[in-house]
Design a protein around this motif. Structure first.
Motif, PDB file in Angstrom:
ATOM      1  N   GLU A 126       0.826  -1.195   0.000  1.00 43.54           N
ATOM      2  CA  GLU A 126       0.000   0.000   0.000  1.00 43.54           C
ATOM      3  C   GLU A 126       0.870   1.258   0.000  1.00 43.54           C
ATOM      4  OE1 GLU A 126      -4.018  -1.504   2.333  1.00 43.54           O
ATOM      5  OE2 GLU A 126      -2.705  -0.009   3.211  1.00 43.54           O
ATOM      6  N   THR A 127       0.461   2.204  -0.812  1.00 41.30           N
ATOM      7  CA  THR A 127       1.129   3.493  -0.862  1.00 41.30           C
ATOM      8  C   THR A 127       0.386   4.490   0.025  1.00 41.30           C
ATOM      9  OG1 THR A 127      -0.147   4.153  -2.798  1.00 41.30           O
ATOM     10  CG2 THR A 127       1.962   3.033  -3.188  1.00 41.30           C
ATOM     11  N   VAL A 128       0.983   5.666   0.193  1.00 40.40           N
ATOM     12  CA  VAL A 128       0.357   6.694   1.022  1.00 40.40           C
ATOM     13  C   VAL A 128      -0.965   7.143   0.413  1.00 40.40           C
ATOM     14  CG1 VAL A 128       0.657   9.007   1.992  1.00 40.40           C
ATOM     15  CG2 VAL A 128       2.603   7.440   1.863  1.00 40.40           C
ATOM     16  N   SER A 129      -1.001   7.246  -0.911  1.00 37.39           N
ATOM     17  CA  SER A 129      -2.249   7.663  -1.570  1.00 37.39           C
ATOM     18  C   SER A 129      -3.344   6.624  -1.363  1.00 37.39           C
ATOM     19  CB  SER A 129      -1.988   7.887  -3.055  1.00 37.39           C
ATOM     20  OG  SER A 129      -1.549   6.686  -3.671  1.00 37.39           O
ATOM     21  N   ASP A 130      -3.000   5.326  -1.401  1.00 39.25           N
ATOM     22  CA  ASP A 130      -4.005   4.296  -1.147  1.00 39.25           C
ATOM     23  C   ASP A 130      -4.550   4.391   0.271  1.00 39.25           C
ATOM     24  OD1 ASP A 130      -3.624   3.361  -3.701  1.00 39.25           O
ATOM     25  OD2 ASP A 130      -2.139   1.849  -3.104  1.00 39.25           O
ATOM     26  N   GLN A 131      -3.678   4.632   1.237  1.00 38.55           N
ATOM     27  CA  GLN A 131      -4.133   4.762   2.612  1.00 38.55           C
ATOM     28  C   GLN A 131      -5.038   5.974   2.799  1.00 38.55           C
ATOM     29  OE1 GLN A 131      -0.589   4.821   4.976  1.00 38.55           O
ATOM     30  NE2 GLN A 131      -0.036   2.678   4.531  1.00 38.55           N
ATOM     31  N   VAL A 132      -4.690   7.084   2.139  1.00 39.25           N
ATOM     32  CA  VAL A 132      -5.526   8.283   2.245  1.00 39.25           C
ATOM     33  C   VAL A 132      -6.883   8.038   1.593  1.00 39.25           C
ATOM     34  CG1 VAL A 132      -5.746  10.694   1.518  1.00 39.25           C
ATOM     35  CG2 VAL A 132      -3.564   9.836   2.380  1.00 39.25           C
ATOM     36  N   ARG A 134      -8.391   5.209   1.233  1.00 40.85           N
ATOM     37  CA  ARG A 134      -9.156   4.276   2.055  1.00 40.85           C
ATOM     38  C   ARG A 134      -9.656   4.954   3.325  1.00 40.85           C
ATOM     39  NH1 ARG A 134      -5.774   0.790   1.757  1.00 40.85           N
ATOM     40  NH2 ARG A 134      -6.615  -0.261  -0.087  1.00 40.85           N
TER      41      ARG A 134
END
Length: 446
Positions: A126-132, A134
């Motif tokens: 997971e990248t930072v953009s995916d975490q944001v 989600r």
């Protein structure tokens, strides 16, 4: 041009017409040539760092297929009228078959691409953009994906990495696969080509087998109908009064002679009533017999014609069965592998030479743009105190205009730099009444 006298009054004049002095521009570039070249080499260094440490090389592998079966093209409006684009429905159909989701899913299962993070986004870190995304509930969690949804996601990822095209005016199809590993790209392209060939060949054999079964059924039906027609001919031949066509012709000749005798007796003066009546009765009986035998002959010919037609149909069906059987056993496949995909050594993108050249030019352009913008704004901070001194009013801001930026960069040496900047700045000032308590305020907009 604007001037600010010490009494707080101001006058606004028109700015001089700015013309591009090419010689001055070239002179400025030549004076800063080492700095410009240095900025270009800095851009080359940044591009090299990105290539070595951040760029992911992408390799392309291409497999070529050749379709040998002739395709019949129906006449269309685009073919009859010049200037309209030609539509190749057969080529487009073949391209869509190569991009079919069923073929992609078979490729994923056979090559275990669902265990490869490149083709399975679920396995990627997971990248930072995916975490944001989600956290904002704009992207569903991976745990809610079903097996079928993950398979569809893998198929979509694989489809995005595949490019299928039909070489114009040929029956050659190229399958190109992109991957960050050249051996994976070649393996996927070759598997897609071989799987499509096997699937096309299986479909062709199945069509021929179905055609053979249908032709066999039609041959049996034709044989049964032929036997029935032959039996009808035999039964009718046994029941009819006609012996053969020769006897019918003999009967016609006898009837003609009998009618001639009747006509001869009627023309004589000496009549023989008994003989004439006998001949007339005999002629009437012959006429009825001739009509019955003629009808039998016509029906017999019709039955024999049906028998001949059925025999011809049976022969045509048998010929077609033999041709289909030979095609099934001897004909080559419709689609063959023209060239297999090979493992590539050099990546298709990014291209190092082109990227380094772009870094060199972007570095030089960045320096020139920075040079044009930085100097006027640097002077603006220095000119504030001079504006306040000449106008004897507080100054809250100063923004040089584009003509001022251009004139400052091209290096006009006739006027000192501070005075030139003051002259070319457009000053929009709101001067309060001199009798008021508060002193006038000058707002320098540019």
């Amino acid at each position: 041009m604007s001037s600010l006298p010490t009494n707080g009054q101001y006058t606004v004049g028109t700015d001089p017409v700015d013309l591009i002095d090419l010689a001055a521009v070239l002179q400025q570039i030549w004076q800063n040539k080492f700095r410009i070249l240095g900025a270009g080499f800095i851009g080359v260094g940044l591009a090299w760092v990105w290539l070595v440490y951040f760029a992911v090389p992408i390799y392309d592998a291409t497999a070529s297929l050749h379709r040998s079966a002739p395709v019949m093209k129906m006449p269309s409006l685009s073919g009859l009228m010049p200037g309209l684009p030609q539509a190749d429905s057969a080529g487009h159909t073949e391209v869509e078959l190569l991009r079919a989701r069923s073929l992609l899913q078979q490729t994923i299962e056979a090559l275990d691409l669902d265990q490869d993070p490149e083709f399975n986004p679920v396995l990627r870190p997971e990248t930072v953009s995916d975490q944001v995304m989600r956290a904002l509930k704009l992207k569903p969690a991976l745990s809610v994906f079903t097996s079928q949804a993950i398979m569809n996601l893998n198929a979509d990822t694989l489809a995005a990495a595949i490019v299928v095209r039909n070489v114009p005016d040929t029956t050659v199809f190229d399958i190109s696969v992109s991957s960050d590993r050249s051996e994976v790209a070649a393996r996927v392209a070759n598997f897609l080509a071989e799987k499509h060939i096997r699937r096309s060949e299986a479909a062709r054999l199945e069509r021929m087998k179905v055609a053979l079964r249908w032709l066999g059924q039609q041959a049996q039906h034709a044989q049964v109908a032929l036997r029935q027609a032959e039996n009808e001919v035999a039964e009718f031949s046994a029941k009819m009064e006609l012996i053969n066509e020769v006897s019918l012709f003999a009967l016609q000749r006898e009837l003609k002679e009998l009618r001639s005798s009747i006509a001869e007796l009627e023309m004589r003066k000496i009549t023989q009533p008994d003989r004439l009546n006998t001949l007339r009765k005999f002629a009437l009986r012959k006429t009825k017999t001739l009509a019955l035998q003629s009808r039998d002959l016509l029906q017999l010919k019709t039955l024999k014609r049906e028998v001949n037609d059925l025999r011809l149909l049976r022969e045509n069906i048998n010929t077609e069965r033999l041709s289909t059987q030979l095609s099934l056993e001897l004909s080559p496949p419709e689609i063959s592998l023209l060239s297999a995909a090979e493992v590539s050594i050099d990546p298709s993108r990014p291209q190092p030479k082109l990227l380094l050249l772009m870094g060199f030019f972007l570095g030089m352009i960045s320096y020139l743009f920075t040079k044009m913008i930085r100097d006027p704004f640097a002077f603006a901070n220095q000119a504030l105190s001079e504006l306040e001194t000449q106008s004897r009013q507080p100054v809250f801001g100063c923004l040089p205009t584009l003509p001022a930026i251009w004139s400052n960069w091209r290096g006009d040496a006739q006027i000192p730099a501070p005075l030139r900047q003051m002259q070319e700045a457009r000053v929009i000032a709101k001067v309060l009444d001199c009798d008021a308590i508060n002193p006038p305020t000058i707002i320098v907009l540019g």
